[in-house]
Scaffold this motif. Structure first.
Motif, PDB file in Angstrom:
ATOM      1  N   ASP A 252       7.122   4.894   3.335  1.00  0.00           N
ATOM      2  CA  ASP A 252       7.864   3.844   2.634  1.00  0.00           C
ATOM      3  C   ASP A 252       7.642   2.485   3.283  1.00  0.00           C
TER       4      ASP A 252
ATOM      5  N   ASP B  32       7.113   4.311  -7.487  1.00  0.00           N
ATOM      6  CA  ASP B  32       6.281   3.252  -6.881  1.00  0.00           C
ATOM      7  C   ASP B  32       5.577   2.432  -7.958  1.00  0.00           C
TER       8      ASP B  32
ATOM      9  N   LYS C  82       4.140   1.310   2.286  1.00  0.00           N
ATOM     10  CA  LYS C  82       4.115   0.819   0.896  1.00  0.00           C
ATOM     11  C   LYS C  82       4.777  -0.544   0.775  1.00  0.00           C
TER      12      LYS C  82
END
Length: 313
Positions: A228, A253, A231
């Motif tokens: 996470d 996402d 990202k």
């Protein structure tokens, strides 16, 4: 000779030869621990520990042999206790799983949910760390099992079985130039700053190896243990991310795009690790079967008993 003496020896080693901390861990007094160890040494006729004054500093050569026997004896004692508990209460107890962030966050939620519905009286705990750390937790009886990538198979004293395969993906913002590539190459990826896992996590060794054999030295801008986090920084436009494919979800996402990278970094296998000789309660087998339907109780029992050397997907 008694079990208290054996526990004191084992705990003294675990507490880095600090008898005060060993006594606190066992809810007893430091003088009592010291006396019991000395009495055991006198009975055996050898010094288990080296000493400087009244303080113990390490294990003697015979002490290392004694410790191995103590560990085996205490393991058998723990197994007897677990057998008693299981026969007394087949569907209740405690169950601790040591795992990495990626497994806990992306692979286990549905399995844990199904398990807790099936065994509502079992107290389930999750501990997190890198593959070596979670393996050590099992060896030290802090956890019943560990779940991590192949790196866990290098921890001595564990039996590991494959659960499932996965591949890495490259994540980029929408409209990124790499999305125009028909077949992503390492050279194309290396042209951008990289954001990926810390060296101890999620197949990072395979990523590094793939670039190395092509004599490429990518600019690794940021390392993290959490997909996470990776990202998040990719969404900010700071670089190209490489994460486990299981950590990417098209619905969740939406601000990113994923490109398959299995052809570049190979296939990874998540494994379940158990302590050699450990007694497994019935619901531990059930959890393993939920985690990987190919791992039946019979198969796990065969490997644990030594009837079968290994099993691969």
């Amino acid at each position: 000779m008694n079990l208290h003496q054996l526990r004191f020896v084992r705990e003294a080693v675990r507490q880095n030869f600090n008898l005060t901390e060993a006594a606190e861990a066992l809810y007893t007094s430091q003088p009592g621990v010291s006396k019991a160890i000395i009495e055991l040494e006198e009975e055996l006729g050898v010094d288990i520990f080296t000493r400087h004054g009244k303080r113990i500093r390490g294990l003697t050569e015979p002490g290392r042999a004694v410790l191995k026997s103590v560990e085996l004896i205490m393991q058998e004692i723990d197994g007897l206790k677990r057998i008693g508990k299981e026969f007394a209460a087949q569907d209740s107890g405690s169950f601790t799983i040591a795992t990495t962030h990626t497994q806990a966050r992306y692979s286990l939620p549905k399995v844990v949910q199904a398990f807790t519905q099936k065994y509502p009286k079992v107290r389930l705990s999750l501990l997190q760390g890198n593959p070596r750390q979670v393996g050590e937790m099992v060896l030290r009886d802090q956890a019943d099992m560990a779940i991590a990538t192949e790196a866990i198979s290098h921890v001595d004293g564990l039996i590991t079985l494959p659960c499932y395969q996965w591949e890495h993906v490259v994540v980029v913002p929408p409209e990124h130039p790499l999305l125009k590539s028909k077949m992503l190459t390492l050279e194309e990826i290396a042209a951008y700053p990289l954001i990926t896992y810390d060296s101890a996590f999620a197949g990072r060794a395979k990523i590094d190896h793939a670039f190395s054999i092509r004599n490429l030295k990518p600019d690794v801008l940021l390392e993290a243990i959490d997909a996470d986090v990776i990202k998040t920084y990719v969404e900010l436009g700071m670089g190209v991310g490489i994460i486990a494919g299981l950590a990417f979800d098209n619905e969740r996402d939406k601000g990113l795009r994923a490109l398959p990278a299995g052809h570049l970094f190979g296939t990874n296998v998540s494994r379940v690790a158990l302590k050699q000789g450990a007694y497994l309660r019935s619901y531990v087998y059930s959890f393993i079967e939920l985690l990987s339907p190919t791992l039946t109780r019979k198969m796990v029992e065969q490997v644990m008993s030594g009837e079968k050397d290994s099993y691969e997907l």
